[in-house]
Design a protein around this motif. Structure first.
Motif, PDB file in Angstrom:
ATOM      1  N   UNK A   1       0.856  -1.183   0.000  1.00 17.81           N
ATOM      2  CA  UNK A   1       0.000   0.000   0.000  1.00 17.81           C
ATOM      3  C   UNK A   1       0.892   1.233   0.000  1.00 17.81           C
ATOM      4  N   UNK A   2       0.609   2.134  -0.893  1.00 19.20           N
ATOM      5  CA  UNK A   2       1.399   3.360  -0.986  1.00 19.20           C
ATOM      6  C   UNK A   2       0.860   4.417  -0.032  1.00 19.20           C
ATOM      7  N   UNK A   3       1.757   5.307   0.369  1.00 18.85           N
ATOM      8  CA  UNK A   3       1.384   6.380   1.289  1.00 18.85           C
ATOM      9  C   UNK A   3       0.254   7.233   0.721  1.00 18.85           C
ATOM     10  N   UNK A   4       0.301   7.539  -0.572  1.00 18.29           N
ATOM     11  CA  UNK A   4      -0.736   8.388  -1.166  1.00 18.29           C
ATOM     12  C   UNK A   4      -2.124   7.779  -1.030  1.00 18.29           C
ATOM     13  N   UNK A   5      -2.231   6.471  -1.157  1.00 19.98           N
ATOM     14  CA  UNK A   5      -3.536   5.831  -1.007  1.00 19.98           C
ATOM     15  C   UNK A   5      -4.039   5.947   0.435  1.00 19.98           C
ATOM     16  N   UNK A   6      -3.133   5.878   1.390  1.00 17.72           N
ATOM     17  CA  UNK A   6      -3.516   6.048   2.797  1.00 17.72           C
ATOM     18  C   UNK A   6      -3.947   7.495   3.060  1.00 17.72           C
ATOM     19  N   UNK A   7      -3.212   8.440   2.486  1.00 24.04           N
ATOM     20  CA  UNK A   7      -3.589   9.852   2.635  1.00 24.04           C
ATOM     21  C   UNK A   7      -4.925  10.120   1.957  1.00 24.04           C
ATOM     22  N   UNK A   8      -5.149   9.516   0.793  1.00 28.78           N
ATOM     23  CA  UNK A   8      -6.442   9.663   0.118  1.00 28.78           C
ATOM     24  C   UNK A   8      -7.574   9.159   1.001  1.00 28.78           C
ATOM     25  N   UNK A   9      -7.345   8.036   1.654  1.00 28.34           N
ATOM     26  CA  UNK A   9      -8.377   7.468   2.538  1.00 28.34           C
ATOM     27  C   UNK A   9      -8.662   8.409   3.705  1.00 28.34           C
ATOM     28  N   UNK A  10      -7.607   8.975   4.285  1.00 32.68           N
ATOM     29  CA  UNK A  10      -7.789   9.906   5.404  1.00 32.68           C
ATOM     30  C   UNK A  10      -8.546  11.146   4.948  1.00 32.68           C
ATOM     31  N   UNK A  11      -8.176  11.675   3.794  1.00 37.63           N
ATOM     32  CA  UNK A  11      -8.847  12.872   3.278  1.00 37.63           C
ATOM     33  C   UNK A  11     -10.319  12.613   2.990  1.00 37.63           C
ATOM     34  N   UNK A  12     -10.623  11.475   2.413  1.00 35.30           N
ATOM     35  CA  UNK A  12     -12.025  11.199   2.104  1.00 35.30           C
ATOM     36  C   UNK A  12     -12.841  11.024   3.380  1.00 35.30           C
ATOM     37  N   UNK A  13     -12.264  10.405   4.390  1.00 36.26           N
ATOM     38  CA  UNK A  13     -12.958  10.300   5.680  1.00 36.26           C
ATOM     39  C   UNK A  13     -13.257  11.684   6.250  1.00 36.26           C
ATOM     40  N   UNK A  14     -12.260  12.543   6.249  1.00 33.86           N
ATOM     41  CA  UNK A  14     -12.459  13.895   6.768  1.00 33.86           C
ATOM     42  C   UNK A  14     -13.503  14.652   5.963  1.00 33.86           C
ATOM     43  N   UNK A  15     -13.424  14.533   4.671  1.00 36.11           N
ATOM     44  CA  UNK A  15     -14.350  15.250   3.803  1.00 36.11           C
ATOM     45  C   UNK A  15     -15.785  14.781   3.995  1.00 36.11           C
ATOM     46  N   UNK A  16     -15.967  13.503   4.159  1.00 41.19           N
ATOM     47  CA  UNK A  16     -17.304  12.927   4.270  1.00 41.19           C
ATOM     48  C   UNK A  16     -17.882  12.970   5.679  1.00 41.19           C
ATOM     49  N   UNK A  17     -17.002  12.797   6.701  1.00 42.97           N
ATOM     50  CA  UNK A  17     -17.523  12.590   8.048  1.00 42.97           C
ATOM     51  C   UNK A  17     -16.994  13.553   9.099  1.00 42.97           C
ATOM     52  N   UNK A  18     -16.024  14.382   8.764  1.00 40.40           N
ATOM     53  CA  UNK A  18     -15.503  15.344   9.721  1.00 40.40           C
ATOM     54  C   UNK A  18     -14.378  14.799  10.571  1.00 40.40           C
ATOM     55  N   UNK A  19     -13.848  15.671  11.437  1.00 37.36           N
ATOM     56  CA  UNK A  19     -12.649  15.342  12.203  1.00 37.36           C
ATOM     57  C   UNK A  19     -12.833  14.183  13.179  1.00 37.36           C
ATOM     58  N   UNK A  20     -14.029  14.019  13.692  1.00 30.81           N
ATOM     59  CA  UNK A  20     -14.234  12.933  14.646  1.00 30.81           C
ATOM     60  C   UNK A  20     -14.039  11.568  13.998  1.00 30.81           C
ATOM     61  N   UNK A  21     -14.157  11.481  12.685  1.00 32.21           N
ATOM     62  CA  UNK A  21     -14.020  10.210  11.975  1.00 32.21           C
ATOM     63  C   UNK A  21     -12.565   9.843  11.711  1.00 32.21           C
ATOM     64  N   UNK A  22     -11.655  10.786  11.870  1.00 30.67           N
ATOM     65  CA  UNK A  22     -10.251  10.514  11.555  1.00 30.67           C
ATOM     66  C   UNK A  22      -9.588   9.761  12.699  1.00 30.67           C
ATOM     67  N   UNK A  23      -9.676   8.459  12.618  1.00 34.17           N
ATOM     68  CA  UNK A  23      -8.959   7.583  13.537  1.00 34.17           C
ATOM     69  C   UNK A  23      -8.093   6.662  12.697  1.00 34.17           C
ATOM     70  N   UNK A  24      -7.055   6.138  13.295  1.00 24.84           N
ATOM     71  CA  UNK A  24      -6.177   5.235  12.546  1.00 24.84           C
ATOM     72  C   UNK A  24      -6.933   3.989  12.100  1.00 24.84           C
ATOM     73  N   UNK A  25      -7.819   3.479  12.953  1.00 25.48           N
ATOM     74  CA  UNK A  25      -8.613   2.307  12.562  1.00 25.48           C
ATOM     75  C   UNK A  25      -9.496   2.613  11.356  1.00 25.48           C
ATOM     76  N   UNK A  26     -10.146   3.771  11.370  1.00 27.57           N
ATOM     77  CA  UNK A  26     -11.040   4.141  10.276  1.00 27.57           C
ATOM     78  C   UNK A  26     -10.260   4.332   8.975  1.00 27.57           C
ATOM     79  N   UNK A  27      -9.090   4.949   9.065  1.00 31.49           N
ATOM     80  CA  UNK A  27      -8.273   5.151   7.861  1.00 31.49           C
ATOM     81  C   UNK A  27      -7.818   3.804   7.307  1.00 31.49           C
ATOM     82  N   UNK A  28      -7.366   2.920   8.176  1.00 29.00           N
ATOM     83  CA  UNK A  28      -6.940   1.587   7.731  1.00 29.00           C
ATOM     84  C   UNK A  28      -8.113   0.853   7.068  1.00 29.00           C
ATOM     85  N   UNK A  29      -9.284   0.901   7.687  1.00 25.68           N
ATOM     86  CA  UNK A  29     -10.467   0.256   7.101  1.00 25.68           C
ATOM     87  C   UNK A  29     -10.793   0.851   5.742  1.00 25.68           C
ATOM     88  N   UNK A  30     -10.795   2.189   5.645  1.00 25.30           N
ATOM     89  CA  UNK A  30     -11.124   2.856   4.383  1.00 25.30           C
ATOM     90  C   UNK A  30     -10.121   2.477   3.289  1.00 25.30           C
TER      91      UNK A  30
END
Length: 174
Positions: A1-30
């Motif tokens: 898994x490349x870093x950019x794909x992980x950053x993309x997942x984090x950004x989409x979580x933030x964009x869709x669900x806000x800061x409370x959704x940004x957890x390491x577990x949620x990013x890994x799942x996404x």
């Protein structure tokens, strides 16, 4: 898994669900990786946010550089062109908002973005420094509006806004 794909997942979580959704577990799942796979690249949430902020800054700096021909006032023209390049790109439009939102929770995390913002807005301004400041601030305001209402402007309206801001740079000072 490349870093950019992980950053993309984090950004989409933030964009869709806000800061409370940004957890390491949620990013890994996404991203579809194990938490260990995420931790290999980003051992903490802070490291993830720093990488998001760094990517936003690096991407915008590269775009500005690609449009800046070094002539008087070209830094502001490049800033406008880079802004519209990103806002027109569906996948990249929320990166800046996501990074700002994530970094806003900690002044240390926000510092690189604050420094980049100061650098972008203190570029040499040619013959009409106030006019150039107005154009950069208008572009900045567009970022803010689009981050909260991405569907507000269609492609034709974006094109018209871009043309008008660039035309203001060609207007004589006064």
């Amino acid at each position: 898994m490349k870093k950019d794909a992980l950053l993309d997942a984090a950004e989409s979580l933030l964009s869709e669900q806000g800061t409370q959704a940004l957890t390491l577990n949620a990013v890994a799942d996404r991203a579809g990786v194990s938490k260990g796979g995420l931790l290999y690249h980003f051992p903490t949430k802070e490291a993830l946010v720093k990488a998001m902020v760094s990517r936003v800054i690096d991407e915008f700096d590269a775009l500005i550089a690609s449009f800046d021909d070094g002539t008087p006032g070209s830094a502001t023209r490049a800033y406008v062109e880079a802004t519209f390049e990103i806002l027109a790109g569906e996948a990249r439009a929320y990166r800046r908002w996501s990074a700002i939102t994530a970094a806003a929770t900690d002044p240390e995390l926000a510092e690189p973005l604050n420094g980049a913002m100061a650098r972008w807005h203190k570029q040499p301004c040619g013959e009409d420094p106030v006019g150039q400041m107005v154009v950069r601030l208008a572009a900045e305001g567009l970022w803010e509006v689009v981050s909260h209402a991405p569907e507000l402007y269609d492609a034709e309206q974006f094109a018209a806004l871009r043309r008008r801001l660039l035309a203001l740079l060609d207007s004589p000072p006064g």
